[in-house]
Design an enzyme around this catalytic site. Structure first.
Site, short mmCIF file in Angstrom:
data_model
loop_
_atom_site.label_atom_id
_atom_site.label_comp_id
_atom_site.label_asym_id
_atom_site.label_seq_id
_atom_site.Cartn_x
_atom_site.Cartn_y
_atom_site.Cartn_z
N HIS A 1 -37.16 4.45 35.75
CA HIS A 1 -35.49 3.49 35.94
C HIS A 1 -35.48 4.47 37.48
CE1 HIS A 1 -31.31 2.74 35.98
NE2 HIS A 1 -31.71 1.69 35.50
N CYS B 1 -34.53 -1.75 39.71
CA CYS B 1 -33.57 -2.20 38.83
C CYS B 1 -32.26 -1.91 40.35
CB CYS B 1 -32.83 -0.32 37.79
SG CYS B 1 -31.01 -1.02 38.01
N HIS C 1 -34.22 -5.14 35.82
CA HIS C 1 -32.66 -5.08 35.45
C HIS C 1 -31.65 -5.74 36.54
CE1 HIS C 1 -32.71 -0.78 33.10
NE2 HIS C 1 -33.31 -2.15 32.50
N ASP D 1 -28.00 -6.50 34.00
CA ASP D 1 -27.90 -5.06 33.58
C ASP D 1 -26.35 -4.73 33.19
OD1 ASP D 1 -27.91 -2.16 33.01
OD2 ASP D 1 -28.55 -1.79 35.09
N HIS D 2 -25.53 -4.76 32.83
CA HIS D 2 -24.27 -4.12 32.59
C HIS D 2 -23.94 -5.88 32.90
CE1 HIS D 2 -24.69 -0.11 34.28
NE2 HIS D 2 -25.52 -0.32 32.71
N TYR E 1 -21.74 -2.52 28.45
CA TYR E 1 -23.17 -3.42 27.63
C TYR E 1 -22.25 -4.62 26.36
CZ TYR E 1 -25.92 -0.73 29.54
OH TYR E 1 -27.23 -0.65 30.25
#
Ligand code: DNO
Length: 386
Positions: free
Chosen positions: A235, A273, A300, A347-348, A364
């Site tokens: 990541h 990401c 992501h 992601d988020h 999240y």
């Protein structure tokens, strides 16, 4: 072939349930054995138990995020050889249970960093925010890291001091806690003393030495992963630049290339990401997919909106400085060329609607991610059909 839709689940204590994730439209789950101390081997029975919970809700355990890397490995000190052995054992056990994609990061001491985890957007929803002046104020005046001034310009120090003046004692306290929020999935927070001690242990590790430690780790684990059929996905740094005097070495395309070249197995790959890499205007996201796409094992998708001062907030998935159309378009082409469907998670997401009153892990909550996933799914379908 569309991306495999997944969401992160923090395990049985996560207020977002597996059923919620299923209803959001996911077929895959991204999770980790957060209760196992960092560095310990993940036992087969624990992996199996988690897998069975997911399968009972009609999904599969697509990706491990994260199998965390012990600080001893990052520093190449103490028991790092044993921790590397244990990491390999965890990979073996995961493969034995049929879990084949493993995300990890190599950020020293801390994972992601935000100064505000409840930043209110004009519509009342809440997002994660990184305010550079607030971060510098935290570093200089709250954490009081020795010699921190040397890392900043006079203008930066002045604007951090001005920022501090605008904060009430309560807001200073919140800033301190936000900056030291523990790893996602844990409620543990770092203390000031704990952080200063951990930082001091990196005093003699510069970026080059730190990179060597990562490469050593990769040369050990990648061949094992390759043999097991496991795909490793590193990541990127979030945000993608050095913080608190610590080296960060997974921030740019050049960094990623060095990592992929350090150990040639295809198992040695990337978690792509967009929210992390996208914070650096110089990172050409679609170009990275075109050039390094063969080694992307997990995706992501998140957007960010930056300003010129180094601040950013997490914008709607289809809005912000990341060209999400371009990214998804490039990803669909890469997957077609490779003949694979890569796992992707939104992601988020913003904390919004009924989630505003719930206590969830920062980034999240369910509804905002569900919205992001639905938008991304529609974007991808449109691209695939056109
Ligand atoms: C934050 C996440 C990261 C990520 C780890 C992977 O929300 O994207 O914490 O899970 O860095 O090791």
């Amino acid at each position: 072939m569309p991306m495999e839709q997944t969401m992160r689940w923090f395990g049985p204590n996560d207020p977002v349930s597996l059923r919620d994730i299923r209803q959001a439209g996911c077929s895959g789950v991204v999770t980790a054995l957060h209760h196992i101390p960092v560095g310990d081997t993940w036992p087969v029975d624990e992996i199996d138990r988690r897998k069975a919970m997911i399968e009972a809700e009609g999904m599969c355990w697509s990706v491990v995020e994260s199998c965390p890397v012990h600080e001893d490995i990052k520093k190449a000190t103490g028991n790092y050889r044993q921790y590397i052995q244990q990491y390999k054992d965890s990979l073996r056990n995961l493969a034995q249970c049929g879990v084949y994609t493993v995300t990890y990061n190599f950020m020293p001491v801390m994972d992601w960093m935000r100064t505000d985890v409840h930043f209110e957007l004009p519509n009342g929803a809440r997002a994660l925010y990184y305010d550079r002046a607030a971060f510098i104020a935290f570093d200089l005046f709250l954490l009081q890291r020795p010699n921190a001034e040397a890392d900043y310009t006079q203008a930066e120090i002045a604007s951090a001091a001005a920022k501090l003046q605008t904060l009430s004692p309560q807001q200073r306290e919140t800033l301190f806690h936000n900056a030291l929020l523990g790893l996602p999935g844990s409620d543990d927070r770092f203390t000031r003393e704990g952080v200063l001690k951990a930082l001091a242990q990196y005093a003699h590790i510069d970026a080059a030495a730190f990179r060597e430690n990562l490469f050593h780790f990769l040369r050990e684990i990648s061949p094992v992963a390759q043999e097991l059929g496991i795909q490793l996905a590193i990541h990127p740094d979030d945000p993608p630049y050095p913080l608190l005097g610590l080296p960060r070495i997974v921030s740019t395309e050049a960094d990623l290339k060095l990592i992929l070249n350090a150990s040639p197995e295809t198992a040695n790959g990337i978690c792509f990401c967009t929210g992390s890499l996208g914070v650096r205007p110089g990172n050409d996201l679609t170009g990275i997919i075109e050039r390094l796409g063969d080694r992307i094992h997990f995706i992501h998708l998140r957007n960010i909106r930056r300003n010129g001062a180094g601040d950013f907030y997490e914008a709607d998935h289809l809005d912000g400085d990341v060209d999400m159309y371009g990214v998804v378009h490039a990803l669909t082409q890469t997957m077609r060329r490779r003949g694979v469907s890569l796992p992707m998670r939104p992601d988020h997401g913003h904390q919004m609607l009924d989630d505003l009153t719930k206590q969830t892990y920062p980034g999240y909550s369910c509804i905002g991610r569900l919205k992001g996933l639905a938008e991304l799914r529609g974007l991808e379908l449109g691209i695939l059909r056109s």
